[in-house]
Design an enzyme around this catalytic site. Structure first.
Site, PDB file in Angstrom:
ATOM      1  N   SER A   1     -22.099  43.125 111.155  1.00 31.50           N
ATOM      2  CA  SER A   1     -21.308  44.064 110.347  1.00 31.50           C
ATOM      3  C   SER A   1     -22.106  44.773 109.256  1.00 31.50           C
ATOM      4  O   SER A   1     -21.610  45.748 108.689  1.00 31.50           O
ATOM      5  CB  SER A   1     -20.127  43.340 109.713  1.00 31.50           C
ATOM      6  OG  SER A   1     -19.139  43.141 110.685  1.00 31.50           O
TER       7      SER A   1
ATOM      8  N   LYS B   1     -22.458  48.374 109.675  1.00 26.59           N
ATOM      9  CA  LYS B   1     -21.345  49.310 109.405  1.00 26.59           C
ATOM     10  C   LYS B   1     -21.644  50.207 108.215  1.00 26.59           C
ATOM     11  O   LYS B   1     -21.208  51.357 108.173  1.00 26.59           O
ATOM     12  CB  LYS B   1     -20.055  48.520 109.143  1.00 26.59           C
ATOM     13  CG  LYS B   1     -19.535  47.775 110.372  1.00 26.59           C
ATOM     14  CD  LYS B   1     -18.397  46.839 110.004  1.00 26.59           C
ATOM     15  CE  LYS B   1     -17.885  46.094 111.233  1.00 26.59           C
ATOM     16  NZ  LYS B   1     -16.935  45.037 110.910  1.00 26.59           N
TER      17      LYS B   1
ATOM     18  N   TYR C   1     -21.651  50.554 119.684  1.00 30.57           N
ATOM     19  CA  TYR C   1     -21.276  49.617 118.602  1.00 30.57           C
ATOM     20  C   TYR C   1     -21.961  48.258 118.771  1.00 30.57           C
ATOM     21  O   TYR C   1     -22.490  47.699 117.805  1.00 30.57           O
ATOM     22  CB  TYR C   1     -19.752  49.460 118.590  1.00 30.57           C
ATOM     23  CG  TYR C   1     -19.250  48.453 117.574  1.00 30.57           C
ATOM     24  CD1 TYR C   1     -19.206  48.769 116.215  1.00 30.57           C
ATOM     25  CD2 TYR C   1     -18.843  47.178 117.971  1.00 30.57           C
ATOM     26  CE1 TYR C   1     -18.762  47.836 115.280  1.00 30.57           C
ATOM     27  CE2 TYR C   1     -18.404  46.249 117.036  1.00 30.57           C
ATOM     28  CZ  TYR C   1     -18.367  46.576 115.704  1.00 30.57           C
ATOM     29  OH  TYR C   1     -17.933  45.665 114.771  1.00 30.57           O
TER      30      TYR C   1
ATOM     31  N   VAL D   1     -21.607  38.529 110.667  1.00 30.26           N
ATOM     32  CA  VAL D   1     -21.330  37.204 111.230  1.00 30.26           C
ATOM     33  C   VAL D   1     -22.571  36.456 111.716  1.00 30.26           C
ATOM     34  O   VAL D   1     -22.491  35.272 112.009  1.00 30.26           O
ATOM     35  CB  VAL D   1     -20.318  37.227 112.405  1.00 30.26           C
ATOM     36  CG1 VAL D   1     -18.914  37.378 111.930  1.00 30.26           C
ATOM     37  CG2 VAL D   1     -20.676  38.234 113.450  1.00 30.26           C
TER      38      VAL D   1
HETATM   39  O1  DON Z   1     -17.522  43.353 115.895  1.00 32.35           O
HETATM   40  C1  DON Z   1     -17.858  42.191 115.734  1.00 32.35           C
HETATM   41  O2  DON Z   1     -17.055  41.284 115.863  1.00 32.35           O
HETATM   42  C2  DON Z   1     -19.285  41.863 115.328  1.00 32.35           C
HETATM   43  N1  DON Z   1     -20.223  42.626 116.077  1.00 32.35           N
HETATM   44  C3  DON Z   1     -19.504  42.121 113.879  1.00 32.35           C
HETATM   45  C4  DON Z   1     -18.529  41.365 113.005  1.00 32.35           C
HETATM   46  C5  DON Z   1     -19.064  40.980 111.700  1.00 32.35           C
HETATM   47  O3  DON Z   1     -20.238  40.856 111.461  1.00 32.35           O
HETATM   48  C6  DON Z   1     -18.042  40.650 110.724  1.00 32.35           C
HETATM   49  N2  DON Z   1     -18.577  39.830 109.702  1.00 32.35           N
HETATM   50  N3  DON Z   1     -18.446  39.301 108.786  1.00 32.35           N
END
Ligand code: DON
Length: 309
Positions: free
Chosen positions: A65, A68, A193, A263
């Site tokens: 994330s 983003k 993505y 994550v």
């Molecule tokens: O879209 C997702 O679920 C992951 N590629 C990224 C999510 C993420 O890192 C949220 N984090 N805290």
């Protein structure tokens, strides 16, 4: 000033590592669960190009994330804020990052902000390029410029692992496409993505990106402007209001700096006018933020008074 010596930083890492067994390495993207929970690395990048670091700083991890905030900066630079905020909102949700609920209950199905998955997918749908390959390369070129490293790329294993299991993100896309909020091919958006989330780097490179945002868009290595000041300002504001998901309020009170987590266990902080921080600690707390990384930032706050508030 924060830490000036690698040894001083290492002492704080040793303290933060004590809570490693209280967190859990992410497993919903199967390739992420291979990480060692005891890994903890950190770098601080100062605006004059100086860096200090501790832990295994050669160790690469995927942005997840954290990407983003990078794609948000890119679309703001390409289209301007009016166009972007027509497709994604500016408000925190208080919901988990992958929640679909606000899309259903809000009148327009417009995602509330670009830091939740729905909003980030809408941002990704705006990335320039004729196909997924060109779009991914366009994002990578920007990331290479931000951390001043032409070798940056994405981890194929992690990208494939997420692409083949990302049913909820596909649902968010189809929901938004059904509501006319995003356009284009959902599989292509998902490919871009998952590859942007799988961009791989070490905590020193992440700290340099943090320093770019901290320094209003100026690269600490070259002293060149790589992001316009106004775009850096918008990104830092989102990092404060929604960068740590539904723990952003608590983070603002306890640590008080713009930050973005992923994550994989990465956290990027941009301490305005002072420095960037890159952290990698894979065990996560229940919200999805790095548990050891959070502990390390609490120790920083106690020792160096990080908070901008
Ligand atoms: O879209 C997702 O679920 C992951 N590629 C990224 C999510 C993420 O890192 C949220 N984090 N805290």
């Amino acid at each position: 000033m924060a830490c000036q010596r690698n040894e001083e930083l290492q002492e704080l890492l040793n303290e933060a590592k004590k809570v490693a067994n209280e967190g859990k390495v992410a497993s919903y993207i199967p390739a992420l669960q291979r990480e060692n929970p005891d890994t903890l690395s950190c770098a601080i990048a100062y605006p004059d190009g100086q860096c200090i670091s501790a832990g295994d700083i050669q160790k690469n991890f995927t942005l997840q994330s954290i990407s983003k905030i990078i794609t948000l900066a890119l679309v703001l630079m390409d289209y301007g804020s009016e166009h972007v905020f027509h497709k994604v909102g500016m408000e925190p949700t208080g919901d988990p990052f992958n929640s679909i609920i606000k899309l259903e209950t809000s009148s327009q199905a417009k995602p509330l902000n670009p830091m939740i998955n729905a909003g980030a997918l809408s941002v990704t749908s705006m990335i320039k390029g004729k196909d997924a390959t060109e779009k991914v390369e366009y994002i990578l070129d920007f990331v290479r410029k931000l951390c001043h490293d032409p070798e940056i790329t994405y981890c194929k294993d992690v990208a494939i692992s997420e692409f083949t299991t990302s049913f909820l993100n596909r649902s968010l896309c189809y929901y938004m496409k059904g509501a006319g909020v995003i356009h284009g091919n959902v599989e292509e958006i998902m490919e871009v993505y998952t590859k942007q989330c799988a961009i791989s780097m070490n905590c020193l490179q992440l700290a340099i990106i943090g320093a770019v945002f901290a320094g209003d868009g100026i690269c600490p290595v070259t002293q060149e402007e790589v992001i316009p000041k106004n775009v850096a300002r918008i990104c830092k504001t989102f990092m404060v209001t929604c960068g740590m998901y539904n723990a952003s309020g608590e983070f603002a009170i306890k640590i008080g700096v713009p930050a973005k987590s992923g994550v994989s266990g990465g956290i990027m902080c941009a301490v305005p006018g002072r420095f960037g921080i890159g952290i990698f600690g894979p065990p996560l707390n229940e919200i999805g933020n790095s548990h050891t990384g959070m502990r390390l930032l609490e120790l920083f706050q106690e020792k160096y008074d990080l908070s901008m508030f």
